[in-house]
Scaffold this motif. Structure first.
Motif: not given
Length: 429
Positions: A302-329
Motif C-alpha cells: 500500500v502507498p506510504t503516503a496513504i499510510i501516513k495520512q491514516e496514521a496522522t488521522a489516528l494520532q489526532k483521534q487518540a489525542e482528542s480522546q486524551s487531551p494534553g497527550s503528545a503521541l508519536s505518529v
C-alpha cells in the motif's frame, strides 16, 4: 506533449512531461493579447498599449502563470494517457522555463496497486457460537448486587473480601515517615491495596486486636526515599466488616431502572441485554476473523503516503480522546497500514460482487445503535440530519454487507463457546 514513465521502488512512479515550445508560446501570446484591453500604463490610452510594451512589462509574470497552469493541465492529461492512479500529492521538479524552449518537468508519486483477490472460497474462518443461560443471568445479577453492596460489622476473625477499618503508624529506622500514619482507614482484605506483605499480617485478626510487623517497600516504590527500605507498622484493627449483598427484590429492580419493581421483568431485561451484547460480540469476533483472513490471503503493498495520512488521522483521534497527550505518529503506522489494506480489499470485494447499501439498511443500523441511548429519538434525528455522520454509517453498513457476503462464500468452522469465554475480553473478567 511527450510523456515517459519510470518505475521506482515499490509503487513509486516518475512521470516526465515535455510540452512543446510552440504550445507555451501560443498560450503566452494569447494571454498577453488579452491584457491589451485591460492594462493601464502611463503614457498610453486604455486599450491602445502596444503589444511590445505589454510583452516587455508582463511577459515574465505571464510566463510563470502559463507554466503553472500548463503543468496542472498536462499532468492530468498525462495520468489519463498512462492510466496512472496517484496516491497522495506528487513531488514536482521543473526546469527553468525559457520562452521559445521546451517546457519539461518531472512528477514523482506513488500509485495505488492493482488488487487481484484470491479465491474467496479458499478463506477459512472460525465462527464462535454461544448463548445466554440461566446461570449466566444469575452471575450477572450477582455482579450487579456487588455494585450495590453494603457492609455490616462482624465479631469474628477477618478473611479475604472483608473490609477492615485500621489505625496504624509506620516508621523507618524508628522515625515516622510522611504518610505513614492513618486513622480509620478502610481496606478490603485480599485486594492488594497496600504494599506487598502488609495485608498478610492482618488476615485472621478481630476488632480491637493489635499487631506489630515489618515489611519492605518495593524497589520501584513511587516515594524514592522509601523505596527498598524496611518499615515497621503498629496496627490496631478498629473493626471488621463483612460484605452484605442486597436482596433481589422490588427496591433492587427499581434501582436498575425497572419502574414496576417486578423481579421477573428485571431478570428478563437483564437477559435480553446480555443477549444483545453477546450477539454484538459474536458478530465483532466473526468480523475480525474474516477481515484477518482476507488480509492474510491478499498481501498487497500500500502507498506510504496513504499510510501516513491514516496514521496522522489516528494520532489526532487518540489525542482528542486524551487531551494534553503528545503521541508519536509512528506508533500508529501498523494500525494505519492494516486499515488502508482493508479499505482497498473491501472496496474491491464490493466492486467485483456488486454489493450495494440502501437507505433502509442505513436506517435500520441507526435505529439499532439508538437502543443504547436514553433518548433514542434524539439520537436518530441527529444522525439522519448530519450528512457526515450518515456517510460514516453507510461505510459501517457496507463493511458488514461485505463481511456477510465473505462469510457466505468462505469455509466456516463453528466452535462452541459460552457467555463468559466470549465476553471476557469485553467485560475484563
Amino acid at each position: 506533449m511527450q510523456v515517459s514513465v519510470e518505475a521506482g521502488e515499490g509503487l513509486e512512479r516518475k512521470l516526465t512531461v515535455q510540452v512543446p515550445a510552440e504550445t507555451v508560446e501560443l498560450e503566452v501570446n494569447n494571454r498577453l493579447n488579452s491584457l491589451k484591453s485591460t492594462v493601464k500604463i502611463d503614457g498610453f490610452r486604455p486599450g491602445k498599449v502596444p503589444l511590445r510594451v505589454i510583452k516587455q512589462k508582463y511577459s515574465g509574470s505571464v510566463l510563470n502563470e502559463v507554466a503553472g497552469d500548463l503543468m496542472q493541465k498536462t499532468f492530468r492529461e498525462a495520468l489519463i494517457q498512462e492510466k496512472l492512479n496517484p496516491a497522495g500529492d506528487p513531488k514536482i521538479q521543473a526546469q527553468d522555463l525559457v520562452l521559445g524552449q521546451i517546457m519539461e518537468y518531472t512528477a514523482t508519486f506513488e500509485v495505488y496497486p492493482e488488487v487481484e483477490l484470491s479465491p474467496v472460497a479458499e478463506l477459512s474462518i472460525e465462527k464462535l457460537e454461544a448463548s445466554v443461560e440461566d446461570a449466566d443471568v444469575e452471575n450477572m445479577i450477582n455482579v450487579l448486587r456487588k455494585q450495590k453492596m453494603d457492609w455490616e460489622e462482624v465479631d469474628r476473625a477477618s478473611a479475604d473480601e472483608d473490609r477492615m477499618i485500621l489505625d496504624f503508624v509506620g516508621t523507618v529506622d524508628g522515625v515516622e515517615f510522611d504518610g505513614g500514619a492513618a486513622k480509620d482507614l478502610p481496606m478490603i482484605l485480599g485486594r492488594g491495596q497496600m504494599i506487598p506483605g502488609f495485608e498478610d499480617h492482618l488476615r485472621g485478626l478481630k476488632a480491637s486486636e493489635e499487631t506489630v510487623f515489618k515489611v519492605t517497600f518495593p524497589e520501584e516504590y513511587a516515594a524514592k526515599d522509601l523505596a527498598g527500605k524496611e518499615a515497621e507498622f503498629s496496627v490496631t484493627v478498629v473493626k471488621v466488616e463483612a460484605p452484605k449483598l442486597p436482596e433481589v427484590d422490588e427496591a433492587f429492580a427499581k434501582a436498575f431502572g425497572v419502574e414496576s419493581g417486578d423481579t421477573d421483568q428485571f431478570k428478563s431485561e437483564i437477559k435480553a441485554n446480555m443477549q444483545r451484547e453477546l450477539a454484538k460480540r459474536l458478530q465483532t469476533a466473526l468480523k475480525e476473523n474474516i477481515l484477518t483472513a482476507l488480509v492474510d490471503a491478499n498481501p498487497i503493498v500500500v502507498p506510504t503516503a496513504i499510510i501516513k495520512q491514516e496514521a496522522t488521522a489516528l494520532q489526532k483521534q487518540a489525542e482528542s480522546q486524551s487531551p494534553g497527550s503528545a503521541l508519536s505518529v509512528d506508533g500508529f503506522n501498523d494500525d494505519a497500514k492494516r486499515r488502508v489494506q482493508l479499505g482497498m480489499l473491501l472496496a474491491e470485494v464490493a466492486k467485483v460482487s456488486e454489493l450495494k447499501v440502501d437507505e433502509d439498511m442505513v436506517k435500520a443500523r441507526i435505529e439499532e445503535m439508538a437502543k443504547d441511548y436514553d433518548d433514542a429519538d434524539e439520537f436518530i434525528r441527529y444522525y439522519t440530519s448530519n450528512q457526515e455522520m450518515l456517510r460514516g454509517i453507510e461505510t459501517m453498513v457496507m463493511e458488514d454487507v461485505v463481511v456477510d457476503w465473505l462469510v457466505e462464500q468462505a469455509t466456516v468452522n463453528v466452535n462452541k463457546s459460552d457467555f463468559d469465554a466470549v465476553m471476557t475480553p469485553v467485560l475484563g473478567k
